[in-house]
Design an enzyme around this catalytic site. Structure first.
Site, PDB file in Angstrom:
ATOM      1  N   LYS A   1     -10.331  -5.131  11.901  1.00 11.86           N
ATOM      2  CA  LYS A   1      -8.955  -5.063  12.390  1.00 11.86           C
ATOM      3  C   LYS A   1      -8.690  -6.114  13.467  1.00 11.86           C
ATOM      4  CE  LYS A   1      -8.004  -0.240  11.224  1.00 11.86           C
ATOM      5  NZ  LYS A   1      -7.694   1.128  11.717  1.00 11.86           N
TER       6      LYS A   1
ATOM      7  N   THR B   1       1.640   3.502  -2.161  1.00 11.23           N
ATOM      8  CA  THR B   1       1.260   4.733  -2.856  1.00 11.23           C
ATOM      9  C   THR B   1       0.152   5.494  -2.133  1.00 11.23           C
ATOM     10  OG1 THR B   1      -0.356   3.572  -4.239  1.00 11.23           O
ATOM     11  CG2 THR B   1       1.896   3.779  -5.111  1.00 11.23           C
ATOM     12  N   GLY B   2      -0.339   4.944  -1.027  1.00  9.94           N
ATOM     13  CA  GLY B   2      -1.450   5.565  -0.313  1.00  9.94           C
ATOM     14  C   GLY B   2      -1.014   6.682   0.611  1.00  9.94           C
TER      15      GLY B   2
ATOM     16  N   VAL C   1      -0.873   7.001   3.930  1.00 12.57           N
ATOM     17  CA  VAL C   1       0.104   6.627   4.958  1.00 12.57           C
ATOM     18  C   VAL C   1       1.298   5.924   4.324  1.00 12.57           C
ATOM     19  CG1 VAL C   1       0.488   5.256   7.044  1.00 12.57           C
ATOM     20  CG2 VAL C   1      -1.690   6.426   6.716  1.00 12.57           C
TER      21      VAL C   1
ATOM     22  N   GLY D   1       0.826  -1.205   0.000  1.00 14.11           N
ATOM     23  CA  GLY D   1       0.000   0.000   0.000  1.00 14.11           C
ATOM     24  C   GLY D   1       0.857   1.250   0.000  1.00 14.11           C
TER      25      GLY D   1
ATOM     26  N   ARG E   1       1.374  -3.664  -7.158  1.00 11.17           N
ATOM     27  CA  ARG E   1       0.248  -4.550  -7.446  1.00 11.17           C
ATOM     28  C   ARG E   1      -0.154  -4.475  -8.909  1.00 11.17           C
ATOM     29  NH1 ARG E   1      -4.235  -3.079  -3.184  1.00 11.17           N
ATOM     30  NH2 ARG E   1      -5.273  -4.833  -4.195  1.00 11.17           N
TER      31      ARG E   1
END
Length: 352
Positions: free
Chosen positions: A178, A40-41, A43, A38, A63
């Site tokens: 979560k 490129t997000g 965070v 993740g 991805r």
């Protein structure tokens, strides 16, 4: 004039150079190799930046589902230019995830878990399966001179979900999902660190925690309850810095890291006052009772209800500061006093 180095022979100089190279290589080898999923997000890009800045060999999952999202591709290529290594993989290809995990010591996932964007938290179960099969991220005996402590950091970075069992039903699936991922991690005996980063500045500071906007109010501000409930506000880059600090730290292994730096523990009133001092302007304050706030949520769509529920939980229930950090947790600024974290009056200056 600087004194000359006391080398009498060319061989001495060569020995010094070779020794320096070996020392540098040893330091690099002592740093855990990190895979960011993740990257490129919101965070994730900060996690990649912090990992590179702290000298970790950094891998970013590229991805295949990226499709024609050219901005994400450009971001990945910029990571590569900075020294990160791109690993192609897909959540629809289990073996590709296994192969990616085998290359690293630490996996950090930063997938989105908020309703107004995308809610992909349970996709991490595929990552858990890949870590189990890869077998290289596992418990090891930790000695004083061993710095690498393999682990998985799942996508959390907000309110501690383990403390939200009795929270509002609105948006509760985020916390539930979560906890499902946590159970899978712990059942598989995968070493972990959970990050509770509390309130990101862009969502709660720049707008003085007003809903439906990311800009500061100009004339009046809504205050939740009496405005005296304590919360914690963080610069997003500081969140990334503290996160990377944990990966080679045995003190955070199988624990939750809470980001609670003293000067960033503020009430809603404190936050508004900081903005008023910066702007030399007093805002009209409208105090909203808990009953009125809950009533205002009823006709909203699900994504907005979830967002409003976070405001309620933070500023009415006090979910960020209504408990003591116990044996299963550590506080970031206590562990890493060398980090010069951003205070919120500094953060607000960018909105002037």
């Amino acid at each position: 004039m600087l004194p000359l180095l006391p080398f009498k022979k060319t061989n001495d100089i060569r020995h010094f150079i070779n020794f320096s190279k070996k020392k540098k290589k040893t330091l690099e080898m002592s740093k855990s190799k990190i895979l960011v999923v993740g990257g490129t997000g919101y965070v994730g890009k900060r996690i990649v930046k912090a990992s590179l800045a702290q000298g970790h060999p950094t891998f970013v999952l590229m991805r295949r589902e990226i499709g024609y999202e050219v901005e994400k591709l450009q971001k990945l290529l910029s990571f590569k230019k900075q020294g990160a290594r791109l690993i192609e993989g897909s959540f629809s290809d289990h073996q590709s995830l296994v192969d990616a995990v085998k290359k690293v010591d630490v996996v950090i996932c930063t997938m989105s878990g908020v309703q107004f964007r995308s809610h992909n938290i349970l996709l991490q179960l595929k990552l858990v399966d890949a870590i189990k099969e890869a077998g290289n991220i596992k418990f090891q005996n930790i000695h004083v001179n061993v710095f690498k402590t393999q682990r998985f950091l799942p996508s959390e970075f907000g309110i501690d979900p383990s403390r939200m069992e009795h929270g509002l039903e609105y948006g509760k699936e985020t916390f539930g999902d979560k906890m499902v991922v946590r159970k899978a991690i712990e059942d598989a005996k995968i070493p972990y660190t959970y990050i509770s980063a509390n309130c990101f500045g862009a969502y709660f500071v720049g707008n003085l925690s007003q809903p439906n906007t990311l800009f500061p109010p100009k004339d009046r501000v809504s205050i939740y309850g009496d405005g005296n409930c304590k919360a914690v506000f963080m610069d997003e880059d500081d969140v990334a810095t503290y996160t990377i600090k944990t990966v080679d730290d045995p003190r955070t292994l199988n624990k939750t890291l809470y980001l609670r730096p003293n000067e960033n523990i503020l009430t809603h009133n404190d936050l508004v006052e900081k903005w008023e001092k910066l702007t030399n302007k007093t805002l009209q304050k409208v105090y909203i009772s808990a009953e009125d706030f809950l009533a205002s949520m009823k006709d909203l769509d699900h994504a907005y209800q979830a967002g409003f529920a976070r405001i309620y939980q933070i500023f009415y229930d006090g979910c960020l500061m209504n408990f003591e950090i116990g044996e299963g947790g550590e506080e970031a600024s206590d562990l890493y006093p060398e980090v010069r974290y951003t205070r919120m009056d500094e953060y607000l200056q960018r909105y002037l």
